[in-house]
Scaffold this motif. Structure first.
Motif, PDB file in Angstrom:
ATOM      1  N   GLU A 258      31.310  28.253  -6.330  1.00 26.48           N
ATOM      2  CA  GLU A 258      32.573  27.524  -6.422  1.00 26.48           C
ATOM      3  C   GLU A 258      32.990  26.918  -5.087  1.00 26.48           C
ATOM      4  OE1 GLU A 258      33.726  31.853  -5.584  1.00 26.48           O
ATOM      5  OE2 GLU A 258      32.387  30.837  -7.000  1.00 26.48           O
ATOM      6  N   HIS A 259      32.299  27.249  -4.012  1.00 26.31           N
ATOM      7  CA  HIS A 259      32.656  26.683  -2.713  1.00 26.31           C
ATOM      8  C   HIS A 259      31.435  26.000  -2.089  1.00 26.31           C
ATOM      9  CE1 HIS A 259      31.632  31.039  -1.927  1.00 26.31           C
ATOM     10  NE2 HIS A 259      30.682  30.406  -1.296  1.00 26.31           N
ATOM     11  N   PRO A 260      31.680  25.012  -1.209  1.00 24.79           N
ATOM     12  CA  PRO A 260      30.554  24.394  -0.502  1.00 24.79           C
ATOM     13  C   PRO A 260      29.865  25.401   0.405  1.00 24.79           C
ATOM     14  CG  PRO A 260      32.661  23.316   0.042  1.00 24.79           C
ATOM     15  CD  PRO A 260      32.973  24.495  -0.797  1.00 24.79           C
TER      16      PRO A 260
ATOM     17  N   GLU B  68      31.831  18.341   3.745  1.00 26.61           N
ATOM     18  CA  GLU B  68      31.353  19.430   2.890  1.00 26.61           C
ATOM     19  C   GLU B  68      29.877  19.207   2.581  1.00 26.61           C
ATOM     20  OE1 GLU B  68      33.757  19.907  -0.592  1.00 26.61           O
ATOM     21  OE2 GLU B  68      35.517  20.588   0.550  1.00 26.61           O
ATOM     22  N   VAL B  69      29.115  20.297   2.623  1.00 25.92           N
ATOM     23  CA  VAL B  69      27.696  20.276   2.266  1.00 25.92           C
ATOM     24  C   VAL B  69      27.489  21.312   1.175  1.00 25.92           C
ATOM     25  CG1 VAL B  69      25.323  20.520   3.089  1.00 25.92           C
ATOM     26  CG2 VAL B  69      27.094  19.633   4.638  1.00 25.92           C
ATOM     27  N   ALA B  70      27.005  20.871   0.028  1.00 27.22           N
ATOM     28  CA  ALA B  70      26.815  21.772  -1.107  1.00 27.22           C
ATOM     29  C   ALA B  70      25.597  22.665  -0.900  1.00 27.22           C
ATOM     30  CB  ALA B  70      26.653  20.956  -2.394  1.00 27.22           C
ATOM     31  N   ARG B  71      25.548  23.746  -1.633  1.00 28.66           N
ATOM     32  CA  ARG B  71      24.383  24.639  -1.585  1.00 28.66           C
ATOM     33  C   ARG B  71      23.127  23.852  -1.971  1.00 28.66           C
ATOM     34  NH1 ARG B  71      24.349  30.172  -1.859  1.00 28.66           N
ATOM     35  NH2 ARG B  71      26.572  30.105  -2.346  1.00 28.66           N
TER      36      ARG B  71
ATOM     37  N   ASN C  53      28.032  26.554  14.028  1.00 22.03           N
ATOM     38  CA  ASN C  53      27.654  27.942  14.341  1.00 22.03           C
ATOM     39  C   ASN C  53      28.403  28.493  15.551  1.00 22.03           C
ATOM     40  OD1 ASN C  53      26.396  26.625  16.428  1.00 22.03           O
ATOM     41  ND2 ASN C  53      24.353  27.437  16.023  1.00 22.03           N
ATOM     42  N   HIS C  54      29.485  27.799  15.931  1.00 23.73           N
ATOM     43  CA  HIS C  54      30.406  28.290  16.967  1.00 23.73           C
ATOM     44  C   HIS C  54      29.767  28.360  18.349  1.00 23.73           C
ATOM     45  CE1 HIS C  54      34.596  29.423  16.847  1.00 23.73           C
ATOM     46  NE2 HIS C  54      34.403  30.382  17.719  1.00 23.73           N
ATOM     47  N   LEU C  55      28.707  27.580  18.565  1.00 21.50           N
ATOM     48  CA  LEU C  55      28.234  27.406  19.937  1.00 21.50           C
ATOM     49  C   LEU C  55      29.238  26.567  20.721  1.00 21.50           C
ATOM     50  CD1 LEU C  55      24.399  26.805  19.484  1.00 21.50           C
ATOM     51  CD2 LEU C  55      25.530  28.829  20.419  1.00 21.50           C
ATOM     52  N   GLU C  56      29.971  25.727  20.015  1.00 19.29           N
ATOM     53  CA  GLU C  56      31.150  25.055  20.568  1.00 19.29           C
ATOM     54  C   GLU C  56      32.363  25.515  19.759  1.00 19.29           C
ATOM     55  OE1 GLU C  56      31.244  23.359  23.202  1.00 19.29           O
ATOM     56  OE2 GLU C  56      29.203  22.636  23.532  1.00 19.29           O
ATOM     57  N   VAL C  57      33.437  25.856  20.440  1.00 19.58           N
ATOM     58  CA  VAL C  57      34.640  26.348  19.769  1.00 19.58           C
ATOM     59  C   VAL C  57      35.568  25.162  19.501  1.00 19.58           C
ATOM     60  CG1 VAL C  57      36.612  27.905  19.903  1.00 19.58           C
ATOM     61  CG2 VAL C  57      34.415  28.560  20.955  1.00 19.58           C
ATOM     62  N   PRO C  58      35.897  24.883  18.253  1.00 14.40           N
ATOM     63  CA  PRO C  58      36.786  23.757  17.957  1.00 14.40           C
ATOM     64  C   PRO C  58      38.157  23.945  18.614  1.00 14.40           C
ATOM     65  CG  PRO C  58      35.735  24.591  15.951  1.00 14.40           C
ATOM     66  CD  PRO C  58      35.438  25.570  17.026  1.00 14.40           C
ATOM     67  N   ASP C  59      38.757  22.831  19.008  1.00 14.04           N
ATOM     68  CA  ASP C  59      40.123  22.867  19.527  1.00 14.04           C
ATOM     69  C   ASP C  59      41.138  22.992  18.397  1.00 14.04           C
ATOM     70  OD1 ASP C  59      39.125  22.507  22.109  1.00 14.04           O
ATOM     71  OD2 ASP C  59      39.213  20.320  21.949  1.00 14.04           O
ATOM     72  N   ALA C  60      40.804  22.454  17.248  1.00  8.19           N
ATOM     73  CA  ALA C  60      41.672  22.527  16.068  1.00  8.19           C
ATOM     74  C   ALA C  60      40.799  22.345  14.833  1.00  8.19           C
ATOM     75  CB  ALA C  60      42.753  21.455  16.111  1.00  8.19           C
ATOM     76  N   GLY C  61      41.337  22.750  13.679  1.00  8.40           N
ATOM     77  CA  GLY C  61      40.554  22.728  12.454  1.00  8.40           C
ATOM     78  C   GLY C  61      39.702  23.981  12.343  1.00  8.40           C
ATOM     79  N   PHE C  62      38.862  24.032  11.312  1.00  9.66           N
ATOM     80  CA  PHE C  62      38.043  25.221  11.127  1.00  9.66           C
ATOM     81  C   PHE C  62      36.754  24.897  10.381  1.00  9.66           C
ATOM     82  CE2 PHE C  62      40.922  25.091   7.474  1.00  9.66           C
ATOM     83  CZ  PHE C  62      40.081  25.332   6.396  1.00  9.66           C
ATOM     84  N   VAL C  63      35.826  25.867  10.442  1.00  6.73           N
ATOM     85  CA  VAL C  63      34.517  25.766   9.796  1.00  6.73           C
ATOM     86  C   VAL C  63      34.339  26.961   8.885  1.00  6.73           C
ATOM     87  CG1 VAL C  63      32.022  25.755  10.162  1.00  6.73           C
ATOM     88  CG2 VAL C  63      33.515  24.548  11.772  1.00  6.73           C
ATOM     89  N   GLU C  64      33.823  26.720   7.690  1.00  7.06           N
ATOM     90  CA  GLU C  64      33.415  27.788   6.781  1.00  7.06           C
ATOM     91  C   GLU C  64      31.937  27.619   6.442  1.00  7.06           C
ATOM     92  OE1 GLU C  64      35.811  27.542   3.294  1.00  7.06           O
ATOM     93  OE2 GLU C  64      37.559  28.500   4.212  1.00  7.06           O
TER      94      GLU C  64
ATOM     95  N   MET D 244      16.639  24.743   0.716  1.00  8.71           N
ATOM     96  CA  MET D 244      17.432  25.156   1.861  1.00  8.71           C
ATOM     97  C   MET D 244      18.556  24.151   2.120  1.00  8.71           C
ATOM     98  SD  MET D 244      18.169  27.168   4.388  1.00  8.71           S
ATOM     99  CE  MET D 244      16.771  28.307   4.558  1.00  8.71           C
ATOM    100  N   THR D 245      19.754  24.652   2.360  1.00  5.87           N
ATOM    101  CA  THR D 245      20.869  23.804   2.766  1.00  5.87           C
ATOM    102  C   THR D 245      20.633  23.381   4.216  1.00  5.87           C
ATOM    103  OG1 THR D 245      22.340  25.099   1.348  1.00  5.87           O
ATOM    104  CG2 THR D 245      23.379  23.647   2.971  1.00  5.87           C
TER     105      THR D 245
END
Length: 270
Positions: free
Chosen positions: A3-5, A28-31, A53-64, A205-206
């Motif tokens: 149900e989620h990307p 968004e990238v689907a499975r 993969n958080h090698l760079e930390v966003p200043d704003a927004g988020f990643v799932e 593979m995604t």
């Protein structure tokens, strides 16, 4: 389908020394989907990838990734604020996100087999026998059976990059990120790496791929996204974006790529 990307970027911002590099990216990238990011040097492609993969930390927004926040956890009333995770938890998350870099990043003092065995043992705690058996299978999968005992200096650039792909796969990642994986290779070695990536895509593979290899994007990607000045200017099926782009800036970029005397920039990104 879940149900989620598999990968979700929401209003992602990132800058360096006051200079914005990403300006509110949503993606968004689907499975099982393969998405190729194209764009000129400095457009933000590699920074976008490294934020996943958080090698760079966003200043704003988020990643799932697979529905899990990367690098943060919700906090405060209603979970509306984000709090940074401790580095040990970020490392655990990163273990499920494979990444292949431009310049291989292999350990020069380890053989191909040892390069593939190292992370599953030290990070995932896999027993040596199981990690070694898996490494043999993965090296065979990328066409390097018989080269397990070779050191990086004894391998061609294409072979080294295929070891790097096997090493990333050894962590059994949910997704694979590729940052210009062929840009450091001589032209005659590019095809062998792209073939390995195409086979990986064929197994479901995604993949999120920063590339200037437009033929690969056309043949393998489900979707191509054109990144320009820190934004995704347009995104769609390869035939649409690469053959009949809607935006003038996309048309200009593709036109420059078609004229080798006018480089559009490809591999190094802010």
């Amino acid at each position: 389908m879940s149900e989620h990307p598999m990968i979700r970027l929401v209003d992602l911002h990132k800058g360096y020394s006051g200079t914005p590099v990403l300006r509110g990216v949503d993606l968004e990238v689907a499975r099982g989907e393969v998405v190729c990011l194209i764009g000129a040097s400095g457009s933000g492609k590699s920074t976008l990838l490294r934020c996943v993969n958080h090698l760079e930390v966003p200043d704003a927004g988020f990643v799932e990734v697979d529905g899990e926040l990367i690098g943060h956890e919700p906090t405060g009333p209603g979970g509306r604020r984000l709090r940074a995770l401790p580095e040990r938890r970020v490392r655990r998350q990163r273990a499920g996100i494979g990444m292949v870099f431009q310049n291989f990043n292999l350990f020069p003092n380890l053989t191909a087999l040892e390069n593939v065995v190292e992370a599953p043992m030290s990070v995932r705690g896999l027993p040596r026998g199981e990690a070694t058996s898996q490494a043999h299978e993965l090296l065979a999968q990328v066409g390097l059976a018989g080269r397990e005992g070779s050191y990086p200096r004894q391998l061609s650039g294409g072979q080294q990059q295929r070891v790097a792909i096997a090493r990333a796969l050894a962590m059994r990642p949910k997704v694979m990120l590729f940052d210009e994986p062929t840009s450091a290779l001589d032209p005659e070695l590019v095809a062998e790496v792209l073939q390995t990536m195409q086979e990986l895509a064929g197994r479901g593979m995604t993949m999120l791929v920063v590339t200037h290899e437009l033929a690969f994007a056309r043949d393998v990607a489900h979707r191509v996204a054109f990144v320009d000045q820190g934004r995704i200017l347009e995104s769609g099926p390869p035939q649409s974006v690469l053959t009949d782009p809607r935006h003038a800036r996309t048309r200009a970029f593709l036109g420059r790529l078609a004229r080798p005397d006018t480089p559009a920039g490809s591999s190094h990104d802010g």
